[in-house]
Design an enzyme around this catalytic site. Structure first.
Site, PDB file in Angstrom:
ATOM      1  N   GLY A  66       8.281 -17.215   3.036  1.00 51.23           N
ATOM      2  CA  GLY A  66       7.472 -16.839   1.880  1.00 51.23           C
ATOM      3  C   GLY A  66       7.845 -17.679   0.670  1.00 51.23           C
ATOM      4  O   GLY A  66       7.457 -18.844   0.546  1.00 51.23           O
ATOM      5  N   GLY A  67       8.626 -17.102  -0.222  1.00 55.31           N
ATOM      6  CA  GLY A  67       8.947 -17.729  -1.507  1.00 55.31           C
ATOM      7  C   GLY A  67       9.403 -19.177  -1.415  1.00 55.31           C
ATOM      8  O   GLY A  67       8.964 -20.027  -2.202  1.00 55.31           O
ATOM      9  N   GLU A  78       3.244  -6.608   4.269  1.00 58.09           N
ATOM     10  CA  GLU A  78       2.538  -6.295   3.019  1.00 58.09           C
ATOM     11  C   GLU A  78       1.149  -5.735   3.311  1.00 58.09           C
ATOM     12  O   GLU A  78       0.641  -4.904   2.557  1.00 58.09           O
ATOM     13  CB  GLU A  78       2.492  -7.543   2.122  1.00 58.09           C
ATOM     14  CG  GLU A  78       3.868  -7.809   1.503  1.00 58.09           C
ATOM     15  CD  GLU A  78       4.230  -9.269   1.319  1.00 58.09           C
ATOM     16  OE1 GLU A  78       3.344 -10.132   1.295  1.00 58.09           O
ATOM     17  OE2 GLU A  78       5.453  -9.540   1.186  1.00 58.09           O
ATOM     18  N   GLU A 128      10.045  -9.734  10.968  1.00 59.38           N
ATOM     19  CA  GLU A 128      10.343  -9.793   9.537  1.00 59.38           C
ATOM     20  C   GLU A 128      10.862  -8.437   9.077  1.00 59.38           C
ATOM     21  O   GLU A 128      10.064  -7.531   8.790  1.00 59.38           O
ATOM     22  CB  GLU A 128       9.080 -10.148   8.747  1.00 59.38           C
ATOM     23  CG  GLU A 128       8.468 -11.484   9.126  1.00 59.38           C
ATOM     24  CD  GLU A 128       7.619 -12.058   7.991  1.00 59.38           C
ATOM     25  OE1 GLU A 128       8.049 -13.078   7.449  1.00 59.38           O
ATOM     26  OE2 GLU A 128       6.581 -11.489   7.651  1.00 59.38           O
ATOM     27  N   SER A 179      13.403 -13.871   3.459  1.00 56.50           N
ATOM     28  CA  SER A 179      14.349 -14.632   2.630  1.00 56.50           C
ATOM     29  C   SER A 179      14.960 -15.831   3.363  1.00 56.50           C
ATOM     30  O   SER A 179      16.147 -16.114   3.214  1.00 56.50           O
ATOM     31  CB  SER A 179      15.442 -13.711   2.067  1.00 56.50           C
ATOM     32  OG  SER A 179      14.870 -12.753   1.181  1.00 56.50           O
ATOM     33  N   ASN A 190       4.050 -18.910   4.510  1.00 58.82           N
ATOM     34  CA  ASN A 190       3.132 -17.863   4.059  1.00 58.82           C
ATOM     35  C   ASN A 190       3.140 -17.896   2.538  1.00 58.82           C
ATOM     36  O   ASN A 190       4.085 -17.431   1.915  1.00 58.82           O
ATOM     37  CB  ASN A 190       3.591 -16.503   4.592  1.00 58.82           C
ATOM     38  CG  ASN A 190       2.760 -15.360   4.022  1.00 58.82           C
ATOM     39  OD1 ASN A 190       1.756 -15.589   3.354  1.00 58.82           O
ATOM     40  ND2 ASN A 190       3.185 -14.127   4.292  1.00 58.82           N
ATOM     41  N   TRP A 191       2.069 -18.443   1.980  1.00 59.82           N
ATOM     42  CA  TRP A 191       2.018 -18.603   0.523  1.00 59.82           C
ATOM     43  C   TRP A 191       1.644 -17.316  -0.203  1.00 59.82           C
ATOM     44  O   TRP A 191       1.607 -17.285  -1.439  1.00 59.82           O
ATOM     45  CB  TRP A 191       1.025 -19.709   0.151  1.00 59.82           C
ATOM     46  CG  TRP A 191       1.503 -21.093   0.444  1.00 59.82           C
ATOM     47  CD1 TRP A 191       2.775 -21.480   0.793  1.00 59.82           C
ATOM     48  CD2 TRP A 191       0.727 -22.297   0.396  1.00 59.82           C
ATOM     49  NE1 TRP A 191       2.833 -22.837   0.967  1.00 59.82           N
ATOM     50  CE2 TRP A 191       1.589 -23.366   0.723  1.00 59.82           C
ATOM     51  CE3 TRP A 191      -0.607 -22.585   0.107  1.00 59.82           C
ATOM     52  CZ2 TRP A 191       1.150 -24.698   0.779  1.00 59.82           C
ATOM     53  CZ3 TRP A 191      -1.046 -23.903   0.161  1.00 59.82           C
ATOM     54  CH2 TRP A 191      -0.169 -24.937   0.490  1.00 59.82           C
ATOM     55  N   LYS A 192       1.294 -16.290   0.570  1.00 52.35           N
ATOM     56  CA  LYS A 192       0.911 -15.000  -0.043  1.00 52.35           C
ATOM     57  C   LYS A 192      -0.178 -15.246  -1.093  1.00 52.35           C
ATOM     58  O   LYS A 192      -1.015 -16.114  -0.899  1.00 52.35           O
ATOM     59  CB  LYS A 192       2.152 -14.291  -0.570  1.00 52.35           C
ATOM     60  CG  LYS A 192       3.216 -14.177   0.539  1.00 52.35           C
ATOM     61  CD  LYS A 192       4.310 -13.210   0.277  1.00 52.35           C
ATOM     62  CE  LYS A 192       5.238 -13.193   1.487  1.00 52.35           C
ATOM     63  NZ  LYS A 192       6.322 -12.226   1.381  1.00 52.35           N
ATOM     64  N   HIS A 217       1.021  -8.429   8.710  1.00 54.22           N
ATOM     65  CA  HIS A 217       2.168  -8.673   7.826  1.00 54.22           C
ATOM     66  C   HIS A 217       2.584  -7.349   7.169  1.00 54.22           C
ATOM     67  O   HIS A 217       1.741  -6.505   6.886  1.00 54.22           O
ATOM     68  CB  HIS A 217       1.781  -9.717   6.766  1.00 54.22           C
ATOM     69  CG  HIS A 217       2.961 -10.170   5.973  1.00 54.22           C
ATOM     70  ND1 HIS A 217       3.450  -9.441   4.913  1.00 54.22           N
ATOM     71  CD2 HIS A 217       3.776 -11.243   6.107  1.00 54.22           C
ATOM     72  CE1 HIS A 217       4.516 -10.069   4.425  1.00 54.22           C
ATOM     73  NE2 HIS A 217       4.731 -11.163   5.139  1.00 54.22           N
ATOM     74  N   GLY A 241      11.433 -11.077   0.377  1.00 55.18           N
ATOM     75  CA  GLY A 241      11.375 -11.232  -1.077  1.00 55.18           C
ATOM     76  C   GLY A 241      12.561 -10.628  -1.810  1.00 55.18           C
ATOM     77  O   GLY A 241      12.538 -10.471  -3.025  1.00 55.18           O
TER      78      GLY A 241
HETATM   79  P1  13P Z   1      10.204 -14.325   1.690  1.00 57.24           P
HETATM   80  O1  13P Z   1      10.594 -15.587   2.417  1.00 57.24           O
HETATM   81  O2  13P Z   1       9.740 -14.548   0.297  1.00 57.24           O
HETATM   82  O3  13P Z   1      11.266 -13.264   1.815  1.00 57.24           O
HETATM   83  O4  13P Z   1       8.908 -13.749   2.475  1.00 57.24           O
HETATM   84  C1  13P Z   1       8.957 -13.609   3.844  1.00 57.24           C
HETATM   85  C2  13P Z   1       7.603 -13.279   4.334  1.00 57.24           C
HETATM   86  O5  13P Z   1       7.069 -12.213   4.076  1.00 57.24           O
HETATM   87  C3  13P Z   1       6.899 -14.300   5.117  1.00 57.24           C
HETATM   88  O6  13P Z   1       5.766 -13.766   5.725  1.00 57.24           O
END
Ligand code: 13P
Length: 250
Positions: free
Chosen positions: A235-236, A98, A168, A214, A10-12, A96, A174
């Site tokens: 994510g990150g 977010e 999640e 994470s 997930n590149w956000k 998600h 994050g």
């Molecule tokens: P991180 O891996 O940056 O914690 O993000 C997780 C996430 O929200 C994947 O959808």
């Protein structure tokens, strides 16, 4: 029952089209012929055509981070599932944290989006998870059950096969704080039991439940090697090809 794992990025709201293309060009040769697990990338909508074109002919799937539940109409700023399909996207994230936190998505909206995705043959990755205050108050189980029940309203066992769930925990996203494999396994068992209650044990034994929050190269093996954990939503650590590859090849 063995379920094929899915490792997803997930590149956000990161990357320009040229950065996205550079990622795919660097990443694809490193997973050529790789069949142990499925791999999917979830870029921003404006990047979808570039990433889909760059990944063409590979086994790497590409999907949206969000779709709207209506197929088209006067919904400024939203992405339609018909648009996603037309450019060759095959998956979508739904709900998600977010989206829930910053854009007011409720379980009811998640449910409508899930129906839309299934109707159009798009693989939905339904995201659920508790916030820190809920975990600390001992409400994790109840929160997960409510989110699963809300998301799955009106979904039949026959229609449910493509659904993927991503657990999640919001406090792990994050933050660098990962759920321990034991915590993730406990949560996945709660979710799977709820799916069994709603849709039967056959659906529950086949549905994939990913862990997200994470996930990094150094904790991916401990998490993804659990039988109960059917892959990761990253994510990150998915933004750089090397780091995502290390997770894919945990
Ligand atoms: P991180 O891996 O940056 O914690 O993000 C997780 C996430 O929200 C994947 O959808």
């Amino acid at each position: 029952m063995s379920r094929k794992k899915l490792i997803a990025a997930n590149w956000k709201m990161y990357k320009t089209p040229s950065e996205a293309k550079a990622f795919v060009d660097a990443f694809l040769p490193t997973v050529a012929g790789y069949t142990r697990d499925e791999i999917a990338l979830f870029p921003s909508p404006v990047l979808l055509p570039t990433v889909i074109e760059a990944a063409k002919g590979s086994s790497v799937a590409v999907g949206a981070q969000n779709i709207y539940f209506a197929e088209e109409g006067a919904f400024t700023g939203e992405t339609s599932i018909l648009q996603l399909k037309a450019v060759g996207g095959t998956h979508t994230l739904i709900g998600h944290s977010e989206r829930r936190q910053y854009f007011g998505e409720t379980d009811e909206i998640v449910n409508k989006k899930l129906h839309t995705a299934l109707k159009h043959g798009i693989v939905p990755v339904v995201c659920i998870g508790e916030v820190l205050a809920e975990r600390e108050a001992g409400q994790t189980e109840q929160v997960l059950k409510t989110q699963v029940t809300g998301a799955f309203a009106g979904i039949t066992p026959e229609a449910a096969a493509p659904i993927v769930i991503a657990y999640e925990p919001v406090w792990a996203i994050g933050t660098g704080k990962t759920a321990t494999p034991e915590m993730a396994v406990d949560a996945h068992r709660i979710v799977r039991a709820e799916v069994a209650k709603l849709l039967g044990s056959d659906v529950a034994s086949k549905i994939r439940i990913l862990y997200g929050g994470s996930v990094k190269p150094d904790n991916a093996t401990a998490l993804c090697s659990q039988e109960e954990i059917d892959g990761a939503l990253v994510g990150g650590a998915s933004l750089k090809p090397d780091s995502f590859l290390a997770i894919v090849k945990y």
